[in-house]
Design a protein around this motif. Structure first.
Motif, PDB file in Angstrom:
ATOM      1  N   MET A 131       0.941  -1.052   0.126  1.00 38.86           N
ATOM      2  CA  MET A 131       0.124  -0.158  -0.057  1.00 38.86           C
ATOM      3  C   MET A 131       0.776   1.208   0.127  1.00 38.86           C
ATOM      4  N   SER A 132       0.490   2.218  -0.846  1.00 39.92           N
ATOM      5  CA  SER A 132       1.155   3.668  -0.866  1.00 39.92           C
ATOM      6  C   SER A 132       0.230   4.498  -0.499  1.00 39.92           C
ATOM      7  N   TYR A 133       0.683   5.584  -0.124  1.00 41.53           N
ATOM      8  CA  TYR A 133      -0.457   6.679   0.480  1.00 41.53           C
ATOM      9  C   TYR A 133      -0.260   8.083   0.102  1.00 41.53           C
ATOM     10  N   ASP A 134      -1.259   8.923  -0.195  1.00 38.98           N
ATOM     11  CA  ASP A 134      -0.952  10.199  -0.622  1.00 38.98           C
ATOM     12  C   ASP A 134      -0.728  11.200   0.481  1.00 38.98           C
ATOM     13  N   PHE A 135      -0.443  10.861   1.688  1.00 39.57           N
ATOM     14  CA  PHE A 135       0.159  11.676   3.048  1.00 39.57           C
ATOM     15  C   PHE A 135       1.231  10.957   3.186  1.00 39.57           C
ATOM     16  N   PRO A 136       2.201  11.962   4.216  1.00 37.69           N
ATOM     17  CA  PRO A 136       3.604  11.584   4.545  1.00 37.69           C
ATOM     18  C   PRO A 136       3.616  10.343   5.558  1.00 37.69           C
ATOM     19  N   VAL A 137       4.190   9.359   5.162  1.00 37.57           N
ATOM     20  CA  VAL A 137       4.352   8.048   5.950  1.00 37.57           C
ATOM     21  C   VAL A 137       5.827   7.911   5.758  1.00 37.57           C
ATOM     22  N   ILE A 138       6.476   8.038   7.146  1.00 34.63           N
ATOM     23  CA  ILE A 138       8.217   7.892   7.330  1.00 34.63           C
ATOM     24  C   ILE A 138       8.267   6.616   8.081  1.00 34.63           C
ATOM     25  N   CYS A 139       9.119   5.600   7.469  1.00 37.38           N
ATOM     26  CA  CYS A 139       9.431   4.425   8.168  1.00 37.38           C
ATOM     27  C   CYS A 139      10.817   4.427   8.699  1.00 37.38           C
ATOM     28  N   VAL A 140      11.170   3.992   9.856  1.00 34.86           N
ATOM     29  CA  VAL A 140      12.331   3.967  10.639  1.00 34.86           C
ATOM     30  C   VAL A 140      12.582   2.718  11.123  1.00 34.86           C
ATOM     31  N   GLY A 141      13.517   1.850  10.519  1.00 39.09           N
ATOM     32  CA  GLY A 141      13.862   0.568  10.754  1.00 39.09           C
ATOM     33  C   GLY A 141      15.212   0.018  10.606  1.00 39.09           C
ATOM     34  N   ASN A 142      15.355  -1.203  10.474  1.00 39.43           N
ATOM     35  CA  ASN A 142      16.833  -1.880  10.542  1.00 39.43           C
ATOM     36  C   ASN A 142      16.803  -3.096   9.938  1.00 39.43           C
ATOM     37  N   LEU A 143      17.912  -3.497   9.304  1.00 41.30           N
ATOM     38  CA  LEU A 143      18.184  -5.045   8.770  1.00 41.30           C
ATOM     39  C   LEU A 143      18.497  -5.856   9.943  1.00 41.30           C
ATOM     40  N   SER A 144      19.085  -5.447  11.023  1.00 44.97           N
ATOM     41  CA  SER A 144      19.409  -6.218  12.382  1.00 44.97           C
ATOM     42  C   SER A 144      18.359  -6.580  13.124  1.00 44.97           C
ATOM     43  N   VAL A 145      18.567  -7.432  13.842  1.00 45.92           N
ATOM     44  CA  VAL A 145      17.565  -7.842  14.937  1.00 45.92           C
ATOM     45  C   VAL A 145      17.786  -6.860  16.131  1.00 45.92           C
ATOM     46  N   GLY A 146      17.123  -5.589  16.613  1.00 48.55           N
ATOM     47  CA  GLY A 146      17.171  -4.920  17.603  1.00 48.55           C
ATOM     48  C   GLY A 146      18.496  -4.011  17.901  1.00 48.55           C
ATOM     49  N   GLY A 147      18.631  -3.078  18.775  1.00 49.63           N
ATOM     50  CA  GLY A 147      19.462  -2.453  19.239  1.00 49.63           C
ATOM     51  C   GLY A 147      20.391  -1.431  18.231  1.00 49.63           C
ATOM     52  N   THR A 148      19.466  -0.855  17.363  1.00 43.87           N
ATOM     53  CA  THR A 148      20.037  -0.137  16.508  1.00 43.87           C
ATOM     54  C   THR A 148      19.752   1.483  16.808  1.00 43.87           C
ATOM     55  N   GLY A 149      19.004   1.641  17.823  1.00 44.28           N
ATOM     56  CA  GLY A 149      18.525   3.013  18.125  1.00 44.28           C
ATOM     57  C   GLY A 149      17.255   3.490  17.599  1.00 44.28           C
ATOM     58  N   LYS A 150      16.399   2.548  17.273  1.00 42.79           N
ATOM     59  CA  LYS A 150      15.165   3.094  16.375  1.00 42.79           C
ATOM     60  C   LYS A 150      14.447   4.076  17.425  1.00 42.79           C
ATOM     61  N   THR A 151      14.178   3.682  18.783  1.00 46.35           N
ATOM     62  CA  THR A 151      13.300   4.573  19.779  1.00 46.35           C
ATOM     63  C   THR A 151      13.885   5.786  19.733  1.00 46.35           C
ATOM     64  N   PRO A 152      15.245   6.282  20.038  1.00 51.09           N
ATOM     65  CA  PRO A 152      15.521   7.507  20.017  1.00 51.09           C
ATOM     66  C   PRO A 152      15.456   8.171  18.789  1.00 51.09           C
ATOM     67  N   MET A 153      15.405   7.365  17.616  1.00 52.10           N
ATOM     68  CA  MET A 153      15.437   8.083  16.392  1.00 52.10           C
ATOM     69  C   MET A 153      13.940   8.615  16.306  1.00 52.10           C
ATOM     70  N   ILE A 154      12.874   7.864  16.502  1.00 46.49           N
ATOM     71  CA  ILE A 154      11.433   8.234  16.390  1.00 46.49           C
ATOM     72  C   ILE A 154      11.281   9.323  17.327  1.00 46.49           C
ATOM     73  N   GLU A 155      11.943   9.636  18.458  1.00 41.72           N
ATOM     74  CA  GLU A 155      11.669  10.659  19.243  1.00 41.72           C
ATOM     75  C   GLU A 155      12.428  11.942  18.827  1.00 41.72           C
ATOM     76  N   TYR A 156      13.535  11.633  18.007  1.00 42.06           N
ATOM     77  CA  TYR A 156      14.222  12.863  17.372  1.00 42.06           C
ATOM     78  C   TYR A 156      13.058  13.310  16.316  1.00 42.06           C
ATOM     79  N   LEU A 157      12.538  12.430  15.759  1.00 43.08           N
ATOM     80  CA  LEU A 157      11.650  13.126  14.386  1.00 43.08           C
ATOM     81  C   LEU A 157      10.314  13.616  15.024  1.00 43.08           C
ATOM     82  N   ILE A 158       9.751  13.076  16.052  1.00 39.98           N
ATOM     83  CA  ILE A 158       8.769  13.939  16.934  1.00 39.98           C
ATOM     84  C   ILE A 158       9.145  15.215  17.243  1.00 39.98           C
ATOM     85  N   ASP A 159      10.461  15.406  17.745  1.00 40.69           N
ATOM     86  CA  ASP A 159      10.625  16.809  18.184  1.00 40.69           C
ATOM     87  C   ASP A 159      10.889  17.622  16.918  1.00 40.69           C
ATOM     88  N   VAL A 160      11.424  17.109  15.785  1.00 43.34           N
ATOM     89  CA  VAL A 160      11.442  17.861  14.507  1.00 43.34           C
ATOM     90  C   VAL A 160      10.285  18.204  14.123  1.00 43.34           C
TER      91      VAL A 160
END
Length: 334
Positions: free
Chosen positions: A34-63
């Motif tokens: 599914m594609s969308y006509d409004f902004p959808v931003i995905c944060v993820g990784n290739l590895s199993v855990g521990g790459t810092g997704k939570t602080p990145m989401i919080e950084y984007l929220i602040d931005v």
């Protein structure tokens, strides 16, 4: 564990082939995305855990939260609820999962926090709200290809970059390294505080980004105080404490505390550890406990721990942050 991973090497080609085939089916359009006509931003990784997704989401929220109505959508890993859940004053780590509950605890009603294992269903329900979000941040959804996010941010750590790893079960990769080519932005996380130019060049050469991809480098910054539900202490006020971690990689935190020359014992649990009655009984005997913000979300409701339980806040800094923010804002405006 290392021995088991080593003897599992013959299964690597099987896992590689299955995950590669799945991605090919999506790439060829044989599996629906599914594609969308409004902004959808995905944060993820290739590895199993521990790459810092939570602080990145919080950084984007602040931005973004000042200019847009923002929502986060997570799977809600290890929560005890089912289906779609929208955070409110009655929510707990058990109903949302520890990381989404951390988002809600930090940002409250300035951001809509939701969980749904089916991201397509979750996006649909978020957009049906009375005040629907203008931007949706997908947490840990790089492999959730039923959603074709407009902007994809892939995280990989400085210590264990994806290009030096193997797929499961021997390595930590959820899919082959070639999956990195789907990302619009690649962020090398948990870098040394002052990463030098030569290190950056080395990473860029190894990553070998496509012409449409941008690579950034980020570092973890620890606060100078620990925080409890109703109190806080400076780092110079704590000593002989118990460090409790239930995260994928506690080494950066342990290194930080050691550099502060602090004395502590470390109770290191696996990522997303569910604290048992025996664990809590052990913690009740400790005089002072310092933990991560994520673990704090799961431990804060135990009355016997409230006066002794603190967490150490973190945030990330991104090298060339203005360029990163400009990319994100330009995507939303477009």
């Amino acid at each position: 564990m290392k021995f088991i991973r080593t003897i599992s090497f013959p299964f690597v080609p099987v896992y590689y082939a299955v995950s590669r085939l799945r991605n090919m089916l999506y790439d060829l359009g044989l599996k629906k995305s599914m594609s969308y006509d409004f902004p959808v931003i995905c944060v993820g990784n290739l590895s199993v855990g521990g790459t810092g997704k939570t602080p990145m989401i919080e950084y984007l929220i602040d931005v973004l939260k000042t200019d847009y109505r923002v929502a986060t959508l997570s799977r809600g890993y290890k929560r005890k609820s089912k289906g779609f859940q929208l955070a409110d004053a009655t929510s707990t780590a058990e109903t949302l999962g520890d990381e989404p509950f951390q988002f809600y605890n930090k940002f409250k009603d300035s951001v809509q926090i939701a969980v749904d294992a089916d991201r397509v269903h979750g996006i649909k329900l978020l957009r049906s709200l009375k005040n629907p979000p203008e931007v949706i941040l997908l947490d840990d959804a790089f492999q959730h290809r039923k959603v074709n996010a407009g902007l994809t941010i892939l995280l990989t750590t400085y210590q264990n970059p994806f290009f030096s790893d193997y797929v499961l079960p021997t390595g930590n990769l959820r899919e082959p390294k070639s999956g990195a080519k789907r990302a619009d932005i690649i962020v090398v996380t948990k870098c040394p505080e002052h990463i030098n130019t030569e290190d950056k060049k080395r990473f860029l050469k190894k990553i070998s980004p496509e012409t449409n991809q941008q690579v950034f480098f980020s570092a973890i910054n620890y606060a100078n105080e620990v925080i409890a539900s109703e109190n806080k202490k400076g780092m110079d006020e704590i000593s002989n404490f118990t460090l409790v971690t239930g995260i994928a990689n506690a080494h950066p935190l342990v290194d930080f505390l050691n550099k502060k020359h602090l004395k502590f014992e470390h109770l290191n649990f696996k990522d997303h550890h569910e604290f048992s009655p025996q664990d809590i009984a052990t913690l009740e005997k400790k005089e002072l406990i310092v933990t991560t913000e994520k673990d704090f979300m799961r431990l804060r409701h135990y009355d016997a721990l409230k006066k002794k339980l603190y967490y150490l806040p973190i945030h990330i800094s991104i090298d060339d942050a203005d360029a990163f923010k400009k990319l994100v804002h330009n995507f939303i405006k477009a």
